[in-house]
Every structure is written in structure tokens, then in C-alpha cells.
Scaffold this motif. Structure first.
Motif, PDB file in Angstrom:
ATOM      1  N   TYR A 218      27.204  29.453 -17.461  1.00  0.00           N
ATOM      2  CA  TYR A 218      26.157  30.327 -17.998  1.00  0.00           C
ATOM      3  C   TYR A 218      25.966  30.108 -19.497  1.00  0.00           C
ATOM      4  O   TYR A 218      25.511  30.983 -20.216  1.00  0.00           O
ATOM      5  N   MET A 219      26.291  28.912 -19.939  1.00  0.00           N
ATOM      6  CA  MET A 219      26.175  28.592 -21.346  1.00  0.00           C
ATOM      7  C   MET A 219      24.715  28.382 -21.745  1.00  0.00           C
ATOM      8  O   MET A 219      23.893  27.916 -20.945  1.00  0.00           O
ATOM      9  N   ASN A 220      24.411  28.760 -22.977  1.00  0.00           N
ATOM     10  CA  ASN A 220      23.082  28.535 -23.542  1.00  0.00           C
ATOM     11  C   ASN A 220      22.715  27.052 -23.409  1.00  0.00           C
ATOM     12  O   ASN A 220      23.488  26.176 -23.794  1.00  0.00           O
ATOM     13  N   LYS A 221      21.549  26.776 -22.857  1.00  0.00           N
ATOM     14  CA  LYS A 221      21.139  25.388 -22.624  1.00  0.00           C
ATOM     15  C   LYS A 221      21.027  24.592 -23.930  1.00  0.00           C
ATOM     16  O   LYS A 221      21.039  23.362 -23.918  1.00  0.00           O
ATOM     17  N   GLU A 222      20.905  25.321 -25.054  1.00  0.00           N
ATOM     18  CA  GLU A 222      20.838  24.666 -26.366  1.00  0.00           C
ATOM     19  C   GLU A 222      22.201  24.658 -27.042  1.00  0.00           C
ATOM     20  O   GLU A 222      22.303  24.369 -28.239  1.00  0.00           O
ATOM     21  N   GLY A 223      23.247  24.967 -26.303  1.00  0.00           N
ATOM     22  CA  GLY A 223      24.570  25.126 -26.883  1.00  0.00           C
ATOM     23  C   GLY A 223      25.294  23.812 -27.142  1.00  0.00           C
ATOM     24  O   GLY A 223      24.766  22.720 -26.904  1.00  0.00           O
ATOM     25  N   LYS A 224      26.540  23.943 -27.628  1.00  0.00           N
ATOM     26  CA  LYS A 224      27.353  22.777 -27.958  1.00  0.00           C
ATOM     27  C   LYS A 224      28.781  22.990 -27.477  1.00  0.00           C
ATOM     28  O   LYS A 224      29.294  24.110 -27.502  1.00  0.00           O
ATOM     29  N   VAL A 225      29.415  21.895 -27.061  1.00  0.00           N
ATOM     30  CA  VAL A 225      30.766  21.943 -26.501  1.00  0.00           C
ATOM     31  C   VAL A 225      31.742  21.236 -27.445  1.00  0.00           C
ATOM     32  O   VAL A 225      31.420  20.206 -28.029  1.00  0.00           O
ATOM     33  N   PHE A 226      32.947  21.825 -27.561  1.00  0.00           N
ATOM     34  CA  PHE A 226      33.996  21.256 -28.406  1.00  0.00           C
ATOM     35  C   PHE A 226      35.229  21.010 -27.535  1.00  0.00           C
ATOM     36  O   PHE A 226      35.805  21.947 -26.977  1.00  0.00           O
ATOM     37  N   LEU A 227      35.615  19.738 -27.424  1.00  0.00           N
ATOM     38  CA  LEU A 227      36.696  19.360 -26.525  1.00  0.00           C
ATOM     39  C   LEU A 227      37.773  18.568 -27.258  1.00  0.00           C
ATOM     40  O   LEU A 227      37.489  17.806 -28.180  1.00  0.00           O
ATOM     41  N   ASN A 228      39.020  18.751 -26.798  1.00  0.00           N
ATOM     42  CA  ASN A 228      40.153  17.981 -27.320  1.00  0.00           C
ATOM     43  C   ASN A 228      40.016  16.535 -26.840  1.00  0.00           C
ATOM     44  O   ASN A 228      40.219  16.236 -25.673  1.00  0.00           O
ATOM     45  N   GLY A 229      39.704  15.652 -27.780  1.00  0.00           N
ATOM     46  CA  GLY A 229      39.471  14.259 -27.419  1.00  0.00           C
ATOM     47  C   GLY A 229      40.734  13.461 -27.177  1.00  0.00           C
ATOM     48  O   GLY A 229      40.661  12.294 -26.767  1.00  0.00           O
ATOM     49  N   ASP A 230      41.908  14.069 -27.425  1.00  0.00           N
ATOM     50  CA  ASP A 230      43.174  13.389 -27.134  1.00  0.00           C
ATOM     51  C   ASP A 230      43.669  13.717 -25.731  1.00  0.00           C
ATOM     52  O   ASP A 230      44.694  13.190 -25.292  1.00  0.00           O
ATOM     53  N   ASP A 231      42.955  14.601 -25.037  1.00  0.00           N
ATOM     54  CA  ASP A 231      43.328  15.007 -23.689  1.00  0.00           C
ATOM     55  C   ASP A 231      42.650  14.074 -22.680  1.00  0.00           C
ATOM     56  O   ASP A 231      41.417  13.979 -22.640  1.00  0.00           O
ATOM     57  N   ASP A 232      43.456  13.403 -21.863  1.00  0.00           N
ATOM     58  CA  ASP A 232      42.922  12.393 -20.945  1.00  0.00           C
ATOM     59  C   ASP A 232      41.878  12.947 -19.982  1.00  0.00           C
ATOM     60  O   ASP A 232      40.875  12.276 -19.688  1.00  0.00           O
ATOM     61  N   LEU A 233      42.089  14.160 -19.474  1.00  0.00           N
ATOM     62  CA  LEU A 233      41.131  14.716 -18.520  1.00  0.00           C
ATOM     63  C   LEU A 233      39.848  15.181 -19.203  1.00  0.00           C
ATOM     64  O   LEU A 233      38.751  15.006 -18.659  1.00  0.00           O
ATOM     65  N   LEU A 234      39.974  15.746 -20.390  1.00  0.00           N
ATOM     66  CA  LEU A 234      38.768  16.184 -21.098  1.00  0.00           C
ATOM     67  C   LEU A 234      37.914  14.995 -21.538  1.00  0.00           C
ATOM     68  O   LEU A 234      36.687  15.099 -21.653  1.00  0.00           O
ATOM     69  N   LYS A 235      38.555  13.869 -21.754  1.00  0.00           N
ATOM     70  CA  LYS A 235      37.799  12.651 -22.088  1.00  0.00           C
ATOM     71  C   LYS A 235      36.839  12.266 -20.964  1.00  0.00           C
ATOM     72  O   LYS A 235      35.777  11.687 -21.210  1.00  0.00           O
ATOM     73  N   THR A 236      37.201  12.619 -19.731  1.00  0.00           N
ATOM     74  CA  THR A 236      36.373  12.227 -18.580  1.00  0.00           C
ATOM     75  C   THR A 236      35.050  12.980 -18.529  1.00  0.00           C
ATOM     76  O   THR A 236      34.161  12.608 -17.751  1.00  0.00           O
ATOM     77  N   LEU A 237      34.910  14.027 -19.335  1.00  0.00           N
ATOM     78  CA  LEU A 237      33.661  14.788 -19.339  1.00  0.00           C
ATOM     79  C   LEU A 237      32.586  14.129 -20.199  1.00  0.00           C
ATOM     80  O   LEU A 237      31.428  14.551 -20.181  1.00  0.00           O
ATOM     81  N   LYS A 238      32.965  13.093 -20.938  1.00  0.00           N
ATOM     82  CA  LYS A 238      31.993  12.411 -21.787  1.00  0.00           C
ATOM     83  C   LYS A 238      30.840  11.870 -20.945  1.00  0.00           C
ATOM     84  O   LYS A 238      31.041  11.253 -19.908  1.00  0.00           O
ATOM     85  N   ASN A 239      29.618  12.168 -21.395  1.00  0.00           N
ATOM     86  CA  ASN A 239      28.378  11.748 -20.729  1.00  0.00           C
ATOM     87  C   ASN A 239      28.153  12.411 -19.373  1.00  0.00           C
ATOM     88  O   ASN A 239      27.252  12.020 -18.629  1.00  0.00           O
ATOM     89  N   LYS A 240      28.962  13.433 -19.045  1.00  0.00           N
ATOM     90  CA  LYS A 240      28.789  14.129 -17.766  1.00  0.00           C
ATOM     91  C   LYS A 240      28.230  15.540 -17.930  1.00  0.00           C
ATOM     92  O   LYS A 240      27.890  16.182 -16.938  1.00  0.00           O
ATOM     93  N   LEU A 241      28.146  16.014 -19.170  1.00  0.00           N
ATOM     94  CA  LEU A 241      27.631  17.353 -19.424  1.00  0.00           C
ATOM     95  C   LEU A 241      26.211  17.280 -19.969  1.00  0.00           C
ATOM     96  O   LEU A 241      25.816  16.278 -20.577  1.00  0.00           O
ATOM     97  N   TYR A 247      34.061  15.930 -29.985  1.00  0.00           N
ATOM     98  CA  TYR A 247      35.466  15.707 -29.660  1.00  0.00           C
ATOM     99  C   TYR A 247      36.316  15.803 -30.927  1.00  0.00           C
ATOM    100  O   TYR A 247      35.957  15.253 -31.969  1.00  0.00           O
ATOM    101  N   PHE A 248      37.440  16.518 -30.823  1.00  0.00           N
ATOM    102  CA  PHE A 248      38.357  16.656 -31.951  1.00  0.00           C
ATOM    103  C   PHE A 248      39.754  16.206 -31.525  1.00  0.00           C
ATOM    104  O   PHE A 248      40.103  16.265 -30.342  1.00  0.00           O
ATOM    105  N   GLY A 249      40.560  15.728 -32.481  1.00  0.00           N
ATOM    106  CA  GLY A 249      41.906  15.293 -32.142  1.00  0.00           C
ATOM    107  C   GLY A 249      42.549  14.510 -33.271  1.00  0.00           C
ATOM    108  O   GLY A 249      42.060  14.488 -34.402  1.00  0.00           O
ATOM    109  N   PHE A 250      43.643  13.834 -32.941  1.00  0.00           N
ATOM    110  CA  PHE A 250      44.369  13.026 -33.921  1.00  0.00           C
ATOM    111  C   PHE A 250      43.888  11.567 -33.927  1.00  0.00           C
ATOM    112  O   PHE A 250      44.053  10.870 -34.919  1.00  0.00           O
ATOM    113  N   GLU A 251      43.339  11.122 -32.798  1.00  0.00           N
ATOM    114  CA  GLU A 251      42.877   9.741 -32.705  1.00  0.00           C
ATOM    115  C   GLU A 251      41.587   9.574 -33.507  1.00  0.00           C
ATOM    116  O   GLU A 251      40.697  10.429 -33.462  1.00  0.00           O
ATOM    117  N   ASP A 252      41.469   8.459 -34.245  1.00  0.00           N
ATOM    118  CA  ASP A 252      40.344   8.307 -35.163  1.00  0.00           C
ATOM    119  C   ASP A 252      39.028   7.962 -34.482  1.00  0.00           C
ATOM    120  O   ASP A 252      38.002   7.789 -35.151  1.00  0.00           O
TER     121      ASP A 252
END
Length: 466
Positions: A218-241, A247-252
Motif C-alpha cells: 500500500y505504498m505511495n506509487k510515487e514513493g522510494k525504497v531504501f534497502l540494505n545493499g549488502d544483504d544477498d536477498l535484498l539485492k535480488t529486488l533490484k529492477n523488480k520493484l 541501496y545502502f551498505g559498506f560495499e562501494d
């Protein structure tokens, strides 16, 4: 809570009014407060009785009316309605609570930031709130009000003065985050990570990802998502939303990342935060390298909202952890206590052990660990993993509490820890008595377990020992 007309309320909960109001115009009646606890009811309030496994709030409807409630929701029609009062019949009072909260949220046009994840939800919510408070009037989830009852009650605290809201969302079954998303209608969504918490009910980490992803429903269609980019499973959401992702994390390769992380002992952590061609130094007044993740997403959201760098840095500097979440205290005997006993998972256990082992302060390092709950068939393996991990940390003593935590003790011994320095207990009083004979001035003691172990009872006793 802002005023709600009773007719709007009845419509929102799909209710039917049974009243004894002496022909008062329903359009003139408003509700300005509600409660699910009859002890907190005052004059003119709405009482919402909830039904649990061991209680039925309907039993307290007469008490609520006596204390001044103007209206009560009810699944039952056999309730006597006093003169001047009203009973609103609904199919399910808990669902009605959520429906009313969803309606109430829709009355406000402020941004809502929703935070979920397996580990670090509360500390991330607190960090984001600390940053946003530097420039906004913020409503933020208090305590553990992150479920299908707590989120509605949090939403009802919204008022005209609030400019933004940060809502924590917890769950242990499929569908819960979906319901919370419907209530909060987030404009921004944060997922901290995907771990093994509640895997007993969700089957696998992939199941946990699916459940956490309900935050987008039920997120605002104009909204934005913030995901842990060092998490292997959250990485899989790239280009799927259908939403843009930061993406935020320790990896550059993340959109915003941390480098030059410097542990400053009990003073906290320093780190450089980098995005695009920008770089800033932040100071986090909390323990643990994992806290940098919380700071990263707080910086990212602050930037998204157009906050100044000075305000963002000040907000991080002013961060204060919630109770029993990496809280540092000094006992009357002169020991240092790290109270992280609010909850536990394999991931957060290891992070806490990292903190304990890396601190320079403390004469000896002692870990007091309890059961990690809701791990299902993975429980034995998860506790053993923590034990083997701990064995590599060169700690001086290990105390465990609970049947499952015995596996931590045994694995620590199997991993090379001196068995004379390892103690396993099923009784918390016995644990305290033994621990009290071991600890000495300036020892550093970590306490961590799942909420259901109530390990804070031992913390409180240790704090009072002279």
C-alpha cells in the motif's frame, strides 16, 4: 488524536450503531480519544475491546461506560447500553481498530516512513527519528508498538502539529506487514536486512523476504525504497520493484556507503559516508559496527527530504538507543553492563559478541546469552553457530540460560573455549547466583536473549550488587 465525527467512525469500521442517545444529532458527536484498555478510559472516549487467547475485552465494556466512555465497539449485541451512550457493532474489533487507523491515516498528507527487517528495526527507526527531529516535528513508534495493535495505536497519536511519521513494522506471520502497510500507507519504506527471526512460521529466508516485501503493498506509487545493499536477498529486488531503490551498505557499489569505520570504544563509532561525489564524517554515539547501517539509511532519508548536512550529522550525534538495546551502564560494584536483552537472533547475537570482544574497556569479557526463540527446526543449528562463533572471540566467561542456549555452551566448548569457563543454566536465579560469584570490578558483561527469556531480571539484580 484529532477529532473524528462519530458517523465517519462508524463508516470506517463498517459498524452498526445501537444507541441510547436521546435523539442527539449524530453529526454533532465527535471522538477525540480512544483506548483498548478500559483502565485508561476517560469521559467521552471510545473503547475498543480486543479478544485474546486468555481474555475478552468485551467483559470490560460496562466498566468503560461507567468510566465515561461515550461509545464502545463490540462484536456482541448482548451488551446493555446505558442512557446517553452508544454501542457500535462490528464483525471483528481488532479488524475495526485497523480499519479505523487506516481511515485516520488518510486524513493526513504528511510523509510516512515505514521500517521493517529481521534485525535492527527499532535502532534504525530511532536513528531516522533522531535525524528528522532536527528539522521536523516527528511522530515515531514508541516501545514495541509495531504490530497489528501497536501500529494503529501509534497512528492515532498523529496530530496537526506532526510533519512526518516514522513507523516500525514487525511481524511473525505472512499477511501482517500487508495489513500494517494498508494502515500506514508509507511514502518511503526501509528494509534493514533479511535474517532468520520467525523462520519457524515463515519456512525460509525467502519466505521472510516475501513477508517483509508486503511493506510495498500500500505504498505511495510515487514513493522510494531504501534497502540494505549488502544483504544477498535484498539485492535480488533490484529492477523488480515499481519504486526507485536506494541501496545502502559498506560495499562501494551501493548508492550510499560507509568507509573508514573507526571504533572509538564506549564513545561509539566514527565513519565516512559517501554518495555521488560527496563525503561526510559522522559520529555515532553507540556501540557496534552494525550501527553504521542505521546511520547510512538515516543519512539517505535526510538527503531525500532535503535536510542540511549539518542537521543530519547533528541528528546522528544525538542518537539515543531505546531501552535494552545496546545500553551501557556501570553497576554499583564497578562493572560495565551491555544490556542488549530486548531480543535476539543469530545475526544480532554475533553482532553483539563482536561489540563485546572489540571493546578495549573492561578487565574481563563475560557473555550472558539466553535462548533465541521462534527458530523452529533451525534452532539447534542456529545456537550452535553462535557458540562456535563465540569460541573465536577470546572471551573470559560464558553463561547461558535456557534449553536451547545449552547448544551455545556446548558448541563454544567444542570450538575450543575452556569448559571451566562455561556455565549453562535453566533457572535464572541460579544463573545470577553463580554469575555474582564470578564478576569483579571493571568486568564487561554482555546480556542478550530473546524477549521471552526476560534476561533483564538478572541485569537489574547485577546492577544493584555492591
Amino acid at each position: 488524536m484529532e477529532a473524528i465525527k462519530i458517523n465517519e467512525l462508524i463508516s470506517a469500521v463498517k459498524g452498526t450503531l445501537i444507541n441510547n442517545l436521546n435523539n442527539i444529532d449524530d453529526n454533532e458527536i465527535i471522538i477525540t480519544n480512544l483506548s483498548t484498555d478500559s483502565r485508561n478510559i476517560g469521559a467521552g472516549d471510545l473503547f475498543i475491546p480486543l479478544v485474546g487467547d486468555k481474555y475478552d475485552g468485551h467483559d470490560f465494556i460496562p466498566v468503560a461506560f461507567e468510566k465515561g466512555a461515550s461509545f464502545c465497539l463490540s462484536q456482541r449485541r448482548d451488551i446493555k447500553v446505558p442512557e446517553g451512550k452508544g454501542l457500535i457493532i462490528v464483525a471483528d474489533t481488532k479488524q475495526a481498530l485497523m480499519d479505523l487507523a487506516s481511515y485516520y491515516r488518510s486524513c493526513f498528507s504528511i510523509p510516512v516512513i515505514a521500517v521493517t527487517g529481521s534485525v535492527g528495526k527499532t535502532s534504525t527507526k530511532d536513528m531516522i527519528t533522531s535525524v528528522l527531529k532536527q528539522e521536523y516535528k516527528v511522530l515515531s513508534t514508541k516501545g514495541n508498538f509495531n504490530n497489528e495493535i501497536g501500529v494503529p495505536l501509534t497512528i492515532f497519536n498523529l496530530s496537526k502539529e506532526h510533519e512526518i511519521a516514522v513507523i516500525e513494522m514487525g511481524m511473525n506471520h505472512f499477511g501482517e506487514i500487508h495489513n500494517l502497510s494498508k494502515i500506514a500507507k508509507p511514502d518511503m519504506a526501509v528494509i534493514t536486512n533479511i535474517g532468520t527471526s520467525h523462520i519457524e512460521n515463515l519456512g525460509s529466508k525467502e519466505g521472510i523476504l516475501k513477508a517483509k516485501s508486503e511493506i510495498f503493498d500500500y505504498m505511495n506509487k510515487e514513493g522510494k525504497v531504501f534497502l540494505n545493499g549488502d544483504d544477498d536477498l535484498l539485492k535480488t529486488l533490484k529492477n523488480k520493484l515499481s519504486f526507485p531503490i536506494c541501496y545502502f551498505g559498506f560495499e562501494d557499489n551501493n548508492d550510499i556507503y560507509a568507509k573508514n569505520i573507526e571504533q572509538k570504544g564506549l564513545e561509539g563509532i566514527n565513519a565516512s559516508i559517501v554518495w555521488d561525489s560527496n563525503e561526510i564524517l559522522i559520529k555515532i554515539p553507540s556501540l557496534g559496527k552494525h550501527m553504521v547501517y542505521n546511520a547510512l539509511v538515516a543519512v539517505a532519508i535526510g538527503l531525500e527530504l532535503g535536510m542540511t548536512i549539518e542537521s543530519i550529522k547533528e541528528g546522528i550525534k544525538k542518537y539515543h538507543a531505546s531501552k535494552m538495546r545496546m545500553n551501557i551502564s556501570k553497576t554499583k560494584k564497578g562493572n560495565y553492563i551491555i544490556n542488549d536483552a530486548y531480543n535476539a537472533s543469530p545475526q544480532s547475537m554475533k553482532a553483539a559478541l563482536d561489540v563485546l570482544s572489540e571493546l578495549k574497556e573492561g578487565k574481563r569479557k563475560i557473555a550472558v546469552l539466553g535462548d533465541m526463540l521462534e527458530l523452529g527446526s533451525y534452532s539447534k543449528q542456529a545456537h550452535e553457530e553462535v557458540g562456535y562463533y563465540l569460541a573465536k572471540k577470546s572471551l573470559d566467561y560464558l553463561f547461558t540460560l535456557g534449553e536451547e542456549a545449552k547448544n551455545i555452551s556446548q558448541a563454544a566448548i567444542d570450538g575450543g573455549m575452556d569448559k571451566e569457563k562455561v556455565f549453562a543454566f535453566l533457572d535464572q536465579e541460579e544463573l545470577f547466583n553463580k554469575l555474582n560469584t564470578i564478576i569483579d570490578t571493571k568486568d564487561m558483561i554482555l546480556f542478550k536473549a530473546s524477549r521471552g527469556m526476560y534476561l533483564e531480571k538478572t541485569v537489574e539484580k547485577i546492577e544493584e550488587v555492591k
